[in-house]
Structure formats: structure tokens, C-alpha cells
Design a protein around this motif. Structure first.
Motif, PDB file in Angstrom:
ATOM      1  N   PRO A 135      -5.096   8.775  -0.731  1.00 25.27           N
ATOM      2  CA  PRO A 135      -4.307   7.548  -0.812  1.00 25.27           C
ATOM      3  C   PRO A 135      -4.126   7.084  -2.265  1.00 25.27           C
ATOM      4  O   PRO A 135      -4.994   7.298  -3.104  1.00 25.27           O
ATOM      5  CB  PRO A 135      -5.137   6.539  -0.016  1.00 25.27           C
ATOM      6  CG  PRO A 135      -6.537   7.029  -0.129  1.00 25.27           C
ATOM      7  CD  PRO A 135      -6.459   8.531  -0.230  1.00 25.27           C
ATOM      8  N   GLY A 136      -2.993   6.437  -2.496  1.00 21.71           N
ATOM      9  CA  GLY A 136      -2.617   6.116  -3.864  1.00 21.71           C
ATOM     10  C   GLY A 136      -3.348   4.928  -4.477  1.00 21.71           C
ATOM     11  O   GLY A 136      -3.562   4.895  -5.687  1.00 21.71           O
ATOM     12  N   GLY A 137      -3.703   3.941  -3.651  1.00 22.76           N
ATOM     13  CA  GLY A 137      -4.283   2.705  -4.196  1.00 22.76           C
ATOM     14  C   GLY A 137      -5.478   2.935  -5.107  1.00 22.76           C
ATOM     15  O   GLY A 137      -5.451   2.565  -6.288  1.00 22.76           O
ATOM     16  N   CYS A 146     -12.141  -3.837   4.124  1.00 22.14           N
ATOM     17  CA  CYS A 146     -10.755  -3.979   3.632  1.00 22.14           C
ATOM     18  C   CYS A 146      -9.855  -2.965   4.333  1.00 22.14           C
ATOM     19  O   CYS A 146      -8.839  -3.311   4.914  1.00 22.14           O
ATOM     20  CB  CYS A 146     -10.661  -3.707   2.127  1.00 22.14           C
ATOM     21  SG  CYS A 146     -11.522  -4.865   1.078  1.00 22.14           S
ATOM     22  N   VAL A 189      -5.151  -2.998   0.582  1.00 22.82           N
ATOM     23  CA  VAL A 189      -4.813  -3.343  -0.805  1.00 22.82           C
ATOM     24  C   VAL A 189      -5.707  -4.478  -1.340  1.00 22.82           C
ATOM     25  O   VAL A 189      -5.841  -4.656  -2.543  1.00 22.82           O
ATOM     26  CB  VAL A 189      -3.304  -3.682  -0.920  1.00 22.82           C
ATOM     27  CG1 VAL A 189      -2.916  -4.005  -2.346  1.00 22.82           C
ATOM     28  CG2 VAL A 189      -2.456  -2.514  -0.409  1.00 22.82           C
ATOM     29  N   GLY A 236       0.834  -1.212   0.000  1.00 23.45           N
ATOM     30  CA  GLY A 236       0.000   0.000   0.000  1.00 23.45           C
ATOM     31  C   GLY A 236       0.865   1.257   0.000  1.00 23.45           C
ATOM     32  O   GLY A 236       0.544   2.255  -0.646  1.00 23.45           O
ATOM     33  N   GLU A 237       1.978   1.180   0.718  1.00 16.58           N
ATOM     34  CA  GLU A 237       2.912   2.310   0.780  1.00 16.58           C
ATOM     35  C   GLU A 237       3.493   2.559  -0.626  1.00 16.58           C
ATOM     36  O   GLU A 237       3.648   3.710  -1.043  1.00 16.58           O
ATOM     37  CB  GLU A 237       4.019   1.910   1.759  1.00 16.58           C
ATOM     38  CG  GLU A 237       4.919   2.996   2.216  1.00 16.58           C
ATOM     39  CD  GLU A 237       5.983   2.429   3.187  1.00 16.58           C
ATOM     40  OE1 GLU A 237       5.914   1.224   3.559  1.00 16.58           O
ATOM     41  OE2 GLU A 237       6.886   3.194   3.551  1.00 16.58           O
TER      42      GLU A 237
HETATM   43  O1  KG4 Z   1      -5.713  -1.114   5.857  1.00 17.78           O
HETATM   44  P1  KG4 Z   1      -5.548   0.335   5.546  1.00 17.78           P
HETATM   45  O2  KG4 Z   1      -6.786   1.191   5.589  1.00 17.78           O
HETATM   46  O3  KG4 Z   1      -4.506   1.037   6.467  1.00 17.78           O
HETATM   47  C1  KG4 Z   1      -3.345   0.471   7.005  1.00 17.78           C
HETATM   48  O4  KG4 Z   1      -3.448  -0.355   7.943  1.00 17.78           O
HETATM   49  O5  KG4 Z   1      -2.277   0.825   6.467  1.00 17.78           O
HETATM   50  O6  KG4 Z   1      -4.886   0.411   4.092  1.00 17.78           O
HETATM   51  C2  KG4 Z   1      -4.641   1.631   3.440  1.00 17.78           C
HETATM   52  C3  KG4 Z   1      -3.775   1.330   2.228  1.00 17.78           C
HETATM   53  C4  KG4 Z   1      -3.270   2.585   1.507  1.00 17.78           C
HETATM   54  O7  KG4 Z   1      -1.888   2.466   1.290  1.00 17.78           O
HETATM   55  C5  KG4 Z   1      -4.048   2.589   0.206  1.00 17.78           C
HETATM   56  O8  KG4 Z   1      -3.320   3.186  -0.875  1.00 17.78           O
HETATM   57  C6  KG4 Z   1      -4.277   1.106  -0.030  1.00 17.78           C
HETATM   58  O9  KG4 Z   1      -4.528   0.574   1.268  1.00 17.78           O
HETATM   59  N1  KG4 Z   1      -5.431   0.854  -0.899  1.00 17.78           N
HETATM   60  C7  KG4 Z   1      -5.328   0.263  -2.105  1.00 17.78           C
HETATM   61  C8  KG4 Z   1      -6.638   0.272  -2.668  1.00 17.78           C
HETATM   62  N2  KG4 Z   1      -7.481   0.841  -1.768  1.00 17.78           N
HETATM   63  C9  KG4 Z   1      -6.721   1.195  -0.688  1.00 17.78           C
HETATM   64  N3  KG4 Z   1      -4.274  -0.236  -2.759  1.00 17.78           N
HETATM   65  C10 KG4 Z   1      -4.470  -0.764  -3.983  1.00 17.78           C
HETATM   66  N4  KG4 Z   1      -5.677  -0.764  -4.600  1.00 17.78           N
HETATM   67  C11 KG4 Z   1      -6.779  -0.269  -3.982  1.00 17.78           C
HETATM   68  N5  KG4 Z   1      -7.957  -0.294  -4.605  1.00 17.78           N
END
Ligand code: KG4
Ligand code: ZN
Length: 344
Positions: A185-187, A312, A280, A170-171
Motif C-alpha cells: 500500500p502507498g500510504g 486505523c 489514512v 488512501g487511493e
Molecule cells: O482502512 P483501510 O485499511 O482500508 C480501507 O477500508 O480502504 O485503509 C487502507 C488505506 C490504503 O489506501 C493505505 O495506503 C492507507 O490506508 N494508509 C495510509 C497510511 N497507512 C495506510 N495513508 C497515508 N499514510 C499512512 N501512514
């Protein structure tokens, strides 16, 4: 048994009530995301201040929305790490005070254990109750702050097979998004651009780390640097270039994650299911690639991702869910005191 969950490890203040570890009665999230956007990442100080402002009103609102009173709540579960310390302390202190005032058991939950149990959750209005996951299962839990490949042998009996040796997936999405000027956020931003792009346009490196020591570990920093150098080759990026880079980058990340999952599956053929979890796991391409890899191999093993996109990313339902299953695992910690201990 109704458990009220509190999650505040990063920028989301989240409250939920979950019945018997699976049925989500209410799941509310207040995010300070907008206030971090200009900085390209979460600013711990801002996150902590926002948690203080919203946490108590959010607890009240969540109970009201679910038509519940404190008498309906059997226990309180709270994330105790890993995460931003300032943010964790606010969730933990709130949970501690509520547990004292309303005389409820307090359960300490590890954030990653929470993500793992997100695949057990289903929304209150779901007509057909989904089957309960079967153990042992293999879980790839990938977010902005963590990236683990876990063998869940039994409830709360985890073996962490691998993790990232540098950036979490995710980073990497967040950093590449910044390079491409797509925001945070980038994802979600990258996957949207990737829909219009060609995943084969650029052959970005896939770090498979074949050596025994890092067999199940991940490394995404080389990929991120390769994207940076590629972008520098352009005088100006057209919209199509951005989409092609996004698609090729996403393909490389997802390809590595699926290959690692398959490597772990080949070494642990006794597992009954394969799960994706964490922010992710919202990525459609990752889900598709896993399914197509299993089909290619003629494998009919059950494969899950959280049923709702809100399960998620960070949420409190997963914390309440994980707490419920700690009871059977004998790791149900009641009133754990002020030490920020974790269950994993
Ligand atoms: O689980 P989360 O809310 O926070 C942490 O525990 O880190 O995950 C956030 C991460 C972010 O880096 C964001 O870019 C990524 O999940 N993310 C994705 C998508 N939706 C969120 N990465 C890839 N594709 C996505 N559709
Ligand atoms: Zn998380």
C-alpha cells in the motif's frame, strides 16, 4: 458484554473480541496483502479465496489467544458493507453459521460505522483507561476505499456531510505510490519517503471545492494527475526527487483534509471533539497538521485518532465496538437474515 467481531470487506481477514465496546481483548488480522502486491491493488478473487482458507482457524486462534470459550461470547458482529462482495459474503456466511451453531445474536455492522468507533477502542493491557469520546463529534474517516466527513450526532446517528467525488485519499496515496514505483500500500511508503523530502518543493493543486454543493466533499484525482505530469517532466528521478514529490503530495492531501475538517467545524461549532479514523489516519503529518491548525486558532477542543495503528486500518475490533453502541441507539439488529443490509 463480549462481542466477537468479524471483518472481511477487503484483503484483511480480521477477528476480535471486545468487551463493552471499548476494551480490546484480542485483535487478530491475517492479510493477503503480499499476494496483491505485484498487481498494485487488491485482486477481489485472490482476497476471497484467502478469506475462505483462514477465517475459521483465525476465529479459533483468537478465542484461544484471549483465553475465551464460546460461553464467554455474548454476540457476534459482522461487516455487511461497503466492500468487495465476494469478501463480504465469506465473513457474513461464517458469522451466520457460528451464530446458528453457538446460538448467539448476530449483529450487522456498516464498515464505515466501524471505522468511526475505532476511536473508542483501547488495548486490554492499557493501565489508564482513556476517557470515552463525547458526542456530538466530527469525524474524518479516510481509507483506500472510502473518504467521508461525518457528523456523529449521537450513537449511530450519523450525518454524512461530505465524501469524495472521485478518488479516496488512501487511493490517491496508493496511485501516486505506484507512479513513483514505491509499491502497495502507498500510504506508509509515501510517508516514509516524505520524511526525507521538502513539502514545499512542488506546489501541487489543492481542490477545495468552494461551491455550496461540494462544500465538504473531496477530490483527489486532479492532484494525482498533477503528480503524474510532474514525474513525466523528469528524465530520471533521483532519490531526493522521489522524496520531494512524496512530501509535496502528502502535504497537499493533508492540507485539503484539514481545511475541510475546519470548514465543517466552523459550521458546526457545537461539536465537542474532532476525530480522525481509517487507514489514512495513521499518517503522522495529517495528525500534526490538524493539531497545529487547532493551536493556531487557539482551540482546545479534544482531538483524537485511534490509539493503535492496528485500529486505523481495517480490523474487527472496530466492528465489535460499533456493534456494542448500536444497542443503546436502538439499531441492534439481531439475526438480520441473508440480506447484506447496513446500519448507516
Ligand atoms: O482502512 P483501510 O485499511 O482500508 C480501507 O477500508 O480502504 O485503509 C487502507 C488505506 C490504503 O489506501 C493505505 O495506503 C492507507 O490506508 N494508509 C495510509 C497510511 N497507512 C495506510 N495513508 C497515508 N499514510 C499512512 N501512514
Ligand atoms: Zn476500511
Amino acid at each position: 458484554m463480549n462481542i466477537l467481531g468479524i471483518e472481511s470487506s477487503c484483503d484483511e481477514t480480521a477477528i476480535a473480541v471486545v468487551k463493552d465496546g471499548r476494551k480490546v481483548l484480542v485483535n487478530t488480522i491475517a492479510s493477503s496483502l503480499k499476494q496483491h502486491q505485484d498487481f498494485g491493488g487488491v485482486v477481489p478473487e485472490i482476497a476471497a479465496r484467502e478469506h475462505v482458507k483462514v477465517i475459521i482457524p483465525l476465529v479459533k486462534k483468537s478465542l484461544e489467544d484471549a483465553n475465551l470459550v464460546w460461553n464467554d461470547v455474548d454476540a457476534i458482529a459482522v461487516t455487511v458493507g461497503p466492500g468487495l462482495v465476494g469478501s463480504l459474503i465469506i465473513g457474513y456466511s461464517t458469522a451466520h453459521v457460528l451464530a446458528e451453531v453457538f446460538q448467539k445474536p448476530l449483529i450487522a455492522v456498516n464498515h464505515i460505522a466501524g471505522h468511526i468507533y475505532s476511536n473508542w477502542l483501547y488495548p486490554v493491557d492499557m493501565q489508564e483507561i482513556p476517557s470515552q469520546p463525547e458526542l456530538p463529534c466530527l469525524v474524518l474517516t479516510v481509507s483506500g476505499g472510502h473518504n467521508e466527513l461525518v457528523l456523529l450526532n449521537d450513537d449511530h446517528d450519523f450525518t454524512v456531510l461530505g465524501e469524495t467525488i472521485d478518488d479516496a485519499a488512501g487511493e490517491a496515496f496508493d496511485k501516486v505510490s505506484r507512479i513513483l514505483g514505491l509499491g502497495f500500500p502507498g500510504g506508509p511508503a509515501i510517508s516514509k519517503k516524505a520524511e526525507q523530502g521538502n513539502p514545499d518543493a512542488f506546489d501541487f493543486p489543492r481542490a477545495l471545492l468552494k461551491g455550496k454543493e461540494h462544500r465538504y466533499d473531496f477530490s483527489f484525482s486532479g492532484l494525482k494527475t498533477a503528480v503524474l505530469y510532474k514525474v513525466k517532466e523528469f528524465e530520471e528521478l533521483s532519490e531526493q526527487d522521489v522524496c520531494d514529490i512524496a512530501a509535496s503530495f502528502q502535504e497537499a492531501v493533508c492540507d485539503v483534509m484539514v481545511k475541510k475538517l475546519m470548514r465543517a467545524f466552523d459550521d458546526n461549532p457545537h461539536v465537542k471533539e474532532i476525530h480522525l479514523a481509517g487507514g489514512v489516519s495513521a499518517n503522522q503529518r495529517l495528525r500534526e497538521l490538524l493539531v497545529s491548525e487547532l493551536q493556531k486558532r487557539n482551540l482546545t477542543i479534544a482531538c483524537r485518532h485511534p490509539l493503535n495503528i492496528r485500529y486505523c486500518t481495517d480490523n474487527a475490533a472496530m466492528i465489535a465496538g460499533a456493534a456494542y453502541f448500536m444497542k443503546d441507539a436502538g439499531v441492534f439488529k439481531v439475526n438480520p437474515g441473508l440480506g447484506l443490509e447496513s446500519s448507516m
